[in-house]
Design a protein around this motif. Structure first.
Motif, PDB file in Angstrom:
ATOM      1  N   ALA A   1       0.800  -1.071   0.053  1.00  0.00           N
ATOM      2  CA  ALA A   1       0.107   0.028  -0.105  1.00  0.00           C
ATOM      3  C   ALA A   1       0.810   1.198  -0.054  1.00  0.00           C
ATOM      4  O   ALA A   1       0.557   2.221  -0.832  1.00  0.00           O
ATOM      5  CB  ALA A   1      -0.865  -0.018   1.269  1.00  0.00           C
ATOM      6  N   LEU A   2       1.769   1.239   0.802  1.00  0.00           N
ATOM      7  CA  LEU A   2       2.714   2.272   0.695  1.00  0.00           C
ATOM      8  C   LEU A   2       3.587   2.557  -0.442  1.00  0.00           C
ATOM      9  O   LEU A   2       3.821   3.611  -1.027  1.00  0.00           O
ATOM     10  CB  LEU A   2       3.839   2.245   1.789  1.00  0.00           C
ATOM     11  N   GLY A   3       3.736   1.231  -1.228  1.00  0.00           N
ATOM     12  CA  GLY A   3       4.516   1.471  -2.416  1.00  0.00           C
ATOM     13  C   GLY A   3       3.547   1.912  -3.597  1.00  0.00           C
ATOM     14  O   GLY A   3       4.038   2.803  -4.172  1.00  0.00           O
TER      15      GLY A   3
ATOM     16  N   SER B   1       2.291   6.810  -6.824  1.00  0.00           N
ATOM     17  CA  SER B   1       1.153   7.449  -7.399  1.00  0.00           C
ATOM     18  C   SER B   1       1.693   8.998  -7.411  1.00  0.00           C
ATOM     19  O   SER B   1       1.030   9.982  -8.154  1.00  0.00           O
ATOM     20  CB  SER B   1      -0.104   7.499  -6.341  1.00  0.00           C
ATOM     21  N   GLN B   2       2.789   9.184  -6.838  1.00  0.00           N
ATOM     22  CA  GLN B   2       3.498  10.736  -6.989  1.00  0.00           C
ATOM     23  C   GLN B   2       4.028  11.172  -8.337  1.00  0.00           C
ATOM     24  O   GLN B   2       4.386  12.252  -8.438  1.00  0.00           O
ATOM     25  CB  GLN B   2       4.136  10.753  -5.760  1.00  0.00           C
TER      26      GLN B   2
ATOM     27  N   LEU C   1      10.899   3.691  -6.443  1.00  0.00           N
ATOM     28  CA  LEU C   1      11.042   3.489  -5.087  1.00  0.00           C
ATOM     29  C   LEU C   1       9.868   2.655  -4.584  1.00  0.00           C
ATOM     30  O   LEU C   1       9.876   1.736  -3.968  1.00  0.00           O
ATOM     31  CB  LEU C   1      11.255   4.955  -4.585  1.00  0.00           C
ATOM     32  N   GLY C   2       8.706   3.129  -5.230  1.00  0.00           N
ATOM     33  CA  GLY C   2       7.217   2.392  -4.744  1.00  0.00           C
ATOM     34  C   GLY C   2       7.314   0.945  -5.397  1.00  0.00           C
ATOM     35  O   GLY C   2       6.935   0.161  -4.457  1.00  0.00           O
TER      36      GLY C   2
ATOM     37  N   GLN D   1       2.665  -2.012 -10.845  1.00  0.00           N
ATOM     38  CA  GLN D   1       3.823  -2.903 -10.661  1.00  0.00           C
ATOM     39  C   GLN D   1       4.204  -3.040  -9.209  1.00  0.00           C
ATOM     40  O   GLN D   1       4.578  -4.188  -8.764  1.00  0.00           O
ATOM     41  CB  GLN D   1       5.152  -2.223 -11.055  1.00  0.00           C
ATOM     42  N   ALA D   2       3.783  -2.090  -8.267  1.00  0.00           N
ATOM     43  CA  ALA D   2       3.956  -2.217  -7.003  1.00  0.00           C
ATOM     44  C   ALA D   2       2.966  -3.305  -6.464  1.00  0.00           C
ATOM     45  O   ALA D   2       3.416  -4.156  -5.483  1.00  0.00           O
ATOM     46  CB  ALA D   2       3.880  -1.029  -6.144  1.00  0.00           C
ATOM     47  N   VAL D   3       1.754  -3.312  -6.861  1.00  0.00           N
ATOM     48  CA  VAL D   3       0.742  -4.258  -6.140  1.00  0.00           C
ATOM     49  C   VAL D   3       1.120  -5.824  -6.942  1.00  0.00           C
ATOM     50  O   VAL D   3       1.132  -6.531  -6.072  1.00  0.00           O
ATOM     51  CB  VAL D   3      -0.520  -4.038  -7.002  1.00  0.00           C
ATOM     52  N   ILE D   4       1.824  -5.934  -8.053  1.00  0.00           N
ATOM     53  CA  ILE D   4       2.118  -7.032  -8.619  1.00  0.00           C
ATOM     54  C   ILE D   4       3.356  -7.563  -7.955  1.00  0.00           C
ATOM     55  O   ILE D   4       3.246  -8.773  -7.437  1.00  0.00           O
ATOM     56  CB  ILE D   4       2.432  -7.239 -10.254  1.00  0.00           C
TER      57      ILE D   4
END
Length: 390
Positions: free
Chosen positions: A114-116, A121-122, A144-145, A332-335
């Protein structure tokens, strides 16, 4: 238990009268071994007999029996004993291995993912083509995310290694454990586990950095000087430095392999756990341990890649869909997080369990731990590591 000792089939007249365990390290058995008793839920092993594969010089009487109260025979282990024992431990303790691994991975990876996703999203909400055409330096937040879930996965691995060390220790004695007992048995050692893992990682990273720093400095100096000879020397130094760094990585990765098992099963402090691992992995066994761990790492890495390949393909396909850059990095962070949960639940119990069984095997080979384990199985000695309440 019968007072009369069990005799291996094949005749008693050929066995020596003197104690065949004389001179071996470890406590002497309290009584002659009894016929193998297999714990409920674990597959039965081979019956006593002339089993091949024992190390040279192993006592003849020990070669004529295969005492297996749990997942492994209580003797120096062959490679198939090690790998088979790990899979038997996982099958016999699904909740405390795969279940606990999945739960632990989710506890760490959900917040890190979630943080990633938030950090990703920034990124500017523009297409990849527009970002390249404008020459903007986008991608820092997204990169980074995308990395943050991997950090969460690394933290979960610290706990999973401790959990599997406890499960393996009990499974060797023929005990099936619950997830609650595993947590209770590992909980007092979590602080030491975290410190030991951070220190282990720091030692490896700093050692590799120290080896590679000088060649990099030499290469930079050669580039500034403009000398072709210096440039060639710098390139050669880089190649040599990389080879030495890889060798140092493999060396330390093997010599420090039993730190976690020592912390959990022997309740050692961090410094003593490092010294214990160094002691157990020294000498000629180093090459055997390195080979087994390398083989396992390669095989498990291939299996993990096959399992997560569909998710990796989806992540790559997102680059060609035309969606904004920030959405690409979020997905990509979620995956990465989902892949970490799947990999942690399936592969981490195998790798962590393998190290714990190799630790037991080294203590059998060096200290005669099998004699202590046989005494424990017969009820004549306390277990070599503590048992927690469920």
């Amino acid at each position: 238990m019968s007072e009369q000792g069990w005799t291996a089939p094949g005749g008693t007249s050929g066995l020596p009268e003197q104690d065949p365990y004389a001179g071996r390290p470890g406590p002497a058995p309290a009584a002659p071994p009894v016929p193998p008793q297999y714990a409920p839920g674990y597959p039965a092993g081979p019956v006593p007999g002339n089993a091949p594969g024992y190390p040279p010089g192993y006592p003849q009487q020990a070669m004529r029996m295969d005492f297996r109260p749990g997942i492994i025979p209580l003797r120096p282990l062959k490679m198939d004993d090690v790998f088979g024992g790990v899979f038997r431990a996982v099958r016999g303790n699904v909740g405390a291995t795969v279940g606990l691994a999945a739960l632990t991975s989710m506890l760490f990876l959900v917040p890190f993912t979630a943080l990633g996703a938030w950090v990703s999203s920034q990124e500017p909400s523009v297409s990849i083509e527009d970002s390249v055409a404008a020459g903007t330096s986008s991608g820092m937040f997204g990169t980074l995310g995308s990395m943050l879930p991997s950090i969460g996965s690394w933290f979960s691995t610290i706990l999973l290694a401790g959990f599997l060390a406890y499960v393996i220790g009990q499974a060797v004695l023929g005990r099936k454990v619950t997830a609650g007992e595993t947590w209770n048995g590992t909980k007092p050692r979590i602080g030491a586990l975290i410190v030991a893992t951070l220190l282990n990682s720091a030692i490896i990273i700093l050692s590799m950095a120290a080896i590679i720093t000088l060649p990099i400095v030499l290469l930079v100096a050669a580039d500034r000087s403009g000398s072709d000879g210096m440039m060639v020397a710098g390139v050669i130094a880089i190649i040599v430095g990389v080879v030495l760094a890889i060798a140092a990585l493999l060396f330390l990765w093997t010599r420090l392999a039993f730190v976690t098992s020592s912390v959990v099963l022997e309740h050692l402090r961090v410094g003593k756990a490092f010294a214990r691992s160094w002691q157990l992995t020294g000498g000629s066994p180093f090459w055997r341990l390195l080979g087994i761990r390398l083989l396992a790492a390669i095989a498990i890495g291939i299996v993990a890649s096959l399992i997560t390949a569909p998710l990796a393909i989806i992540g790559m396909a997102l680059l060609f869909t035309g969606i904004p850059l920030d959405q690409v990095y979020i997905w990509q962070a979620v995956i990465t997080g989902v892949s970490g949960v799947i990999g942690g639940a399936i592969t981490t119990p195998i790798t962590a369990g393998l190290d714990a069984l190799l630790y037991v095997d080294q203590r059998i080979r060096r200290e005669g731990l099998d004699m202590h384990l046989i005494q424990t199985a017969q009820g004549a000695a306390p277990p070599p590591w503590p048992r927690a309440d469920a």
